[in-house]
Scaffold this active site. Structure first.
Site, PDB file in Angstrom:
ATOM      1  N   LYS A  15      25.774  -5.305  -0.895  1.00  0.00           N
ATOM      2  CA  LYS A  15      27.241  -5.312  -0.822  1.00  0.00           C
ATOM      3  C   LYS A  15      27.743  -4.570   0.412  1.00  0.00           C
ATOM      4  O   LYS A  15      28.930  -4.309   0.561  1.00  0.00           O
ATOM      5  CB  LYS A  15      27.836  -4.651  -2.068  1.00  0.00           C
ATOM      6  CG  LYS A  15      27.446  -5.323  -3.367  1.00  0.00           C
ATOM      7  CD  LYS A  15      27.962  -4.496  -4.543  1.00  0.00           C
ATOM      8  CE  LYS A  15      27.280  -4.896  -5.844  1.00  0.00           C
ATOM      9  NZ  LYS A  15      27.482  -3.875  -6.897  1.00  0.00           N
TER      10      LYS A  15
ATOM     11  N   HIS B 114       4.405   5.582  11.751  1.00  0.00           N
ATOM     12  CA  HIS B 114       3.933   5.525  10.354  1.00  0.00           C
ATOM     13  C   HIS B 114       2.962   6.701  10.186  1.00  0.00           C
ATOM     14  O   HIS B 114       1.742   6.502  10.088  1.00  0.00           O
ATOM     15  CB  HIS B 114       3.245   4.173  10.126  1.00  0.00           C
ATOM     16  CG  HIS B 114       3.011   3.804   8.702  1.00  0.00           C
ATOM     17  ND1 HIS B 114       3.220   4.659   7.636  1.00  0.00           N
ATOM     18  CD2 HIS B 114       2.566   2.628   8.141  1.00  0.00           C
ATOM     19  CE1 HIS B 114       2.920   4.040   6.515  1.00  0.00           C
ATOM     20  NE2 HIS B 114       2.528   2.814   6.791  1.00  0.00           N
TER      21      HIS B 114
ATOM     22  N   ARG C  51      11.093   3.776   4.109  1.00  0.00           N
ATOM     23  CA  ARG C  51      10.632   2.710   5.025  1.00  0.00           C
ATOM     24  C   ARG C  51      11.864   1.905   5.411  1.00  0.00           C
ATOM     25  O   ARG C  51      12.669   1.531   4.548  1.00  0.00           O
ATOM     26  CB  ARG C  51       9.601   1.810   4.366  1.00  0.00           C
ATOM     27  CG  ARG C  51       9.306   0.595   5.242  1.00  0.00           C
ATOM     28  CD  ARG C  51       8.105  -0.178   4.794  1.00  0.00           C
ATOM     29  NE  ARG C  51       6.880   0.560   5.074  1.00  0.00           N
ATOM     30  CZ  ARG C  51       5.659   0.026   5.017  1.00  0.00           C
ATOM     31  NH1 ARG C  51       5.510  -1.251   4.687  1.00  0.00           N
ATOM     32  NH2 ARG C  51       4.589   0.739   5.282  1.00  0.00           N
TER      33      ARG C  51
ATOM     34  N   ARG D 251       0.794  -1.218   0.000  1.00  0.00           N
ATOM     35  CA  ARG D 251       0.000   0.000   0.000  1.00  0.00           C
ATOM     36  C   ARG D 251       0.837   1.284   0.000  1.00  0.00           C
ATOM     37  O   ARG D 251       0.631   2.184  -0.811  1.00  0.00           O
ATOM     38  CB  ARG D 251      -0.933   0.043   1.233  1.00  0.00           C
ATOM     39  CG  ARG D 251      -2.149  -0.798   1.127  1.00  0.00           C
ATOM     40  CD  ARG D 251      -2.547  -1.320   2.500  1.00  0.00           C
ATOM     41  NE  ARG D 251      -1.645  -2.382   2.829  1.00  0.00           N
ATOM     42  CZ  ARG D 251      -1.871  -3.654   2.523  1.00  0.00           C
ATOM     43  NH1 ARG D 251      -2.992  -3.985   1.966  1.00  0.00           N
ATOM     44  NH2 ARG D 251      -0.979  -4.574   2.773  1.00  0.00           N
ATOM     45  N   THR D 252       1.782   1.379   0.928  1.00  0.00           N
ATOM     46  CA  THR D 252       2.472   2.652   1.137  1.00  0.00           C
ATOM     47  C   THR D 252       3.343   3.012  -0.072  1.00  0.00           C
ATOM     48  O   THR D 252       3.306   4.141  -0.566  1.00  0.00           O
ATOM     49  CB  THR D 252       3.322   2.583   2.419  1.00  0.00           C
ATOM     50  OG1 THR D 252       2.510   2.060   3.469  1.00  0.00           O
ATOM     51  CG2 THR D 252       3.843   3.948   2.813  1.00  0.00           C
TER      52      THR D 252
HETATM   53  N1   CP Z   1      -0.495  -0.198   5.946  1.00  0.00           N
HETATM   54  C1   CP Z   1       0.700  -0.390   5.400  1.00  0.00           C
HETATM   55  O1   CP Z   1       1.698   0.254   5.739  1.00  0.00           O
HETATM   56  O2   CP Z   1       0.739  -1.332   4.395  1.00  0.00           O
HETATM   57  P1   CP Z   1       2.014  -1.757   3.547  1.00  0.00           P
HETATM   58  O3   CP Z   1       2.949  -2.471   4.458  1.00  0.00           O
HETATM   59  O4   CP Z   1       1.472  -2.643   2.439  1.00  0.00           O
HETATM   60  O5   CP Z   1       2.658  -0.510   2.987  1.00  0.00           O
END
Ligand code: CP
Length: 316
Positions: free
Chosen positions: A83, A133, A105, A55-56
């Site tokens: 590496k 998040h 992320r 999603r993100t």
């Molecule tokens: N909700 C969420 O962060 O989903 P993803 O891990 O798919 O990005």
């Protein structure tokens, strides 16, 4: 607004409401035959992902492209990270190629904050370890406002007095932490419910109430937000069996019937169907799970637009 978006605590109430209002305005773009605005033409957004995401990552990509930015998708898998290249050197390399914003992320809590010290562009936290998040919390707040704040024009409004119950693996959840902070900023009354083993030890310092009794909380909530059981972050047994977890903390149709009639069911995804949420609940009319994904694009458009300096008149 702050230069970077690392934590939901970086956002004041005014900042947050501005993002939600901007997202509401940008949502109309999704209904157009050509879903693009020229606002960020010439800007480059890097998606720097050291951890899996559906999603993100895709919603940041869609959001940047709808605003006409160039997008570079970087996945640690298959890169020079294998590496031994460090986060700092990877980020500086990508910035040397002209990035204006890095959406990061990372499995390590605190990685986006460190990154913000090293690069001159904007940093947006797309999920760091068990820490935060913030854009998930923004899209969740947007969805709650859309569903539960009356009136076609919700502009300028927060979530004052709305009761939100966040349920499950709070200990490992960056979604829970960001949501508690952001929902409190917007005036919501938040309660977290978890087994004692999955309740953070310093929960008293969070701006929310806590409980171990899900059934009691469901009867008096407007929103129930189910969290994924994060088996991959569990180094020990936090509950006896999945069956036992489901019996005490899972949301099935019987439990859903305890909710007030107007209440909605949320989940950030990805879901463990049959563990924290039954398939019939996830697919029920009360569920906002698909709407949350759609709102993720418009909310992330708003964040990129505001952080990269889009001009107000170009949203029209
Ligand atoms: N909700 C969420 O962060 O989903 P993803 O891990 O798919 O990005």
């Amino acid at each position: 607004m702050n230069r970077h978006l690392v934590s939901a605590a970086d956002l004041s109430r005014d900042d947050t409401v501005l993002i939600l209002d901007t997202a509401a305005e940008l949502a109309s773009v999704a209904d157009r035959p050509i879903k693009k605005l020229p606002t960020l033409r010439g800007r480059t957004v890097v998606n720097l992902f050291y951890e899996d995401s559906t999603r993100t990552r895709t919603s940041f990509e869609a959001a940047a492209k709808r605003l006409s930015a160039d997008v570079i998708n970087f996945s640690a898998k298959g890169s020079s990270v294998a590496k031994g290249e460090s986060l700092k050197d990877t980020a500086l390399t990508l910035e040397a190629m002209g990035s204006d914003a890095i959406v990061v992320r990372h499995p390590a809590s605190g990685a986006p904050r460190r990154l913000a010290d090293w690069v001159s562009g904007r940093v947006i936290n797309a999920g760091d370890g068990t820490h935060e998040h913030p854009t998930q919390a923004l899209l969740d707040a947007f969805t709650i406002r859309q569903r539960l704040v009356p009136g076609a024009d919700r502009r300028g409004k927060g979530l004052d007095g709305i009761r939100v119950t966040i349920v499950g693996d709070v200990l490992h959840s960056r979604v829970a932490r960001s949501n508690v902070l952001l929902l409190d900023t917007l005036g919501a009354e938040v309660t977290v419910v978890a087994p004692p083993t999955l309740m953070p030890w310093a929960i008293e310092s969070w701006p929310c109430k806590s409980s171990y009794d899900l059934d009691a909380e469901l009867r008096k909530t407007d929103v129930v937000m189910m969290l994924r059981v994060q088996q991959e972050r569990m180094s020990a047994a936090f509950f006896p069996t999945v069956r036992e977890y489901r019996r005490r903390y899972g949301l099935d149709t019987g439990r859903m019937a305890l909710l007030p009639e107007h209440a909605i069911v949320m989940h950030p995804g990805p879901m463990n169907r049959g563990v924290e949420i039954a398939a019939e609940v996830a697919d029920s009319p009360r569920s906002t799970i698909v709407a949350q994904v759609a709102n993720g694009v418009t909310v992330r458009m708003a964040v990129l637009y505001l952080m990269l300096g889009g001009a107000t008149e170009e949203t029209a």
